[in-house]
Every structure is written in C-alpha cells, then in structure tokens.
Design an enzyme around this catalytic site. Structure first.
Site, PDB file in Angstrom:
ATOM      1  N   CYS A  91       0.811  -1.089   0.040  1.00 63.27           N
ATOM      2  CA  CYS A  91       0.156  -0.080  -0.014  1.00 63.27           C
ATOM      3  C   CYS A  91       0.723   1.206   0.057  1.00 63.27           C
ATOM      4  CB  CYS A  91      -1.150  -0.004   1.230  1.00 63.27           C
ATOM      5  SG  CYS A  91      -0.185   0.304   2.609  1.00 63.27           S
ATOM      6  N   CYS A 158      12.010  -7.694  12.684  1.00 60.65           N
ATOM      7  CA  CYS A 158      12.654  -8.898  11.786  1.00 60.65           C
ATOM      8  C   CYS A 158      11.523  -8.712  10.503  1.00 60.65           C
ATOM      9  CB  CYS A 158      12.718 -10.154  12.360  1.00 60.65           C
ATOM     10  SG  CYS A 158      13.362 -11.438  11.275  1.00 60.65           S
TER      11      CYS A 158
HETATM   12 FE    FE Z   1       0.387  -1.479   3.750  1.00 60.28          FE
END
Ligand code: FE
Length: 170
Positions: A91, A158
C-alpha cells in the site's frame, strides 16, 4: 562418458541452488501497477485477497496476505547500505527509516524502531508467543518483533524484504 549423467545432475543441482538463493537488490514488485499504492493517502486499505493476488508478485502475496516468510537471505534489502525510507510493498505506507536499520545477521532486513504515527501494528501471532507486525494501513503481514534488538529500543523488527519497498533519500 560414463559419468556424464552424474555430471549433468550435479550441474543442474548447482544451478538450482544458485537460482534459489539469488538475492534481489530491490523488490521487483511494480508499485505503478498497484492502484492502492500511495505515500500520501492515509485511508485504510480494505482489499480482498483475490484482488491482492492480481496485484502483488507471488513472493509478496504469500508473505503479506498468507503470513508466509521468505527464506533467510533470499529477499531484498538485507544488506542495503543506502539512506532512505522503507514503505509497505502493498500500500505504500511509510514503515521504517534506514537510520534505524541494523545488521542482525539473520538474513532478514532488521530495524530497531518503526516510524512514528500510523506505520505498523503489533498483533499476537497465531502461534501464541510471537508478536506479529502488520502494516497499520493495509493489514499486510510484514514480519515479527523481538526484544533482543540493539539500543536504544532493544527491539528487533525482523522484516520480510519482499514486504518492503525502499526509496532512496526520502
Ligand atoms: Fe500496507
């Protein structure tokens, strides 16, 4: 030429191993073909997995939508020395600054701090003991956070490199 099949077999194995461990320098995900990718739009992104599957490359889809994990050392950005920002590969939400990246020697890009604001969300992993990290805007799975990181936070985010999109100098 009695040994020829064996030689060919070994050569094929070596080529296969090379192909599997190739580490791309950048995420090959094409954000320009993704209508949900934006650095400015902060509205939550609610998109079905069926639609994400059409947009994301297989590596990003299996990590971000199916909570998969890339094999250590096979994803992009593990050794990226450049300064800039890491965005959500799905996104475009800003997630991490290169200023908080460190070498965790794990084979996954690691950070000791996420960007302030609506960058990431921490949720309990289905395994019951780890803390999963998702993109706060689209809910895409990014990786996990552990409490064995360096100062000043002591945290180790991580991350899967295929879940990140790096842009230099921003
Ligand atoms: Fe996203």
């Amino acid at each position: 030429m009695k040994n020829r099949p064996i030689v060919l077999f070994i050569a094929a194995l070596l080529m296969g191993a090379t192909a599997c461990t190739a580490q791309p320098e950048v995420n090959p995900q094409n954000e320009k073909k993704n209508p949900h990718y934006s650095h400015t739009d902060k509205a939550p992104v609610k998109v079905s997995n069926a639609e994400w599957k059409k947009i994301l490359i297989p590596e990003a889809y299996s990590i971000m939508r199916l909570k998969g994990t890339e094999r250590a050392g096979t994803g992009p950005y593990v050794h990226n020395p450049k300064s800039g920002t890491y965005y959500c590969a799905a996104c475009g939400n800003a997630l991490f600054s290169s200023a908080t990246k460190f070498d965790s020697h794990t084979g996954w890009p690691s950070f000791f701090q996420s960007l302030p604001g609506n960058s990431v969300a921490k949720v309990k992993d289905a395994d019951g003991f780890r803390d999963e990290i998702e993109c706060a805007r689209c809910g895409g799975h990014l990786g996990h956070v552990f409490d064995d990181g360096p100062k000043p936070t002591g945290l180790r985010y991580c991350m899967n490199g295929y879940a990140l999109m790096f842009e230099e100098g921003k």
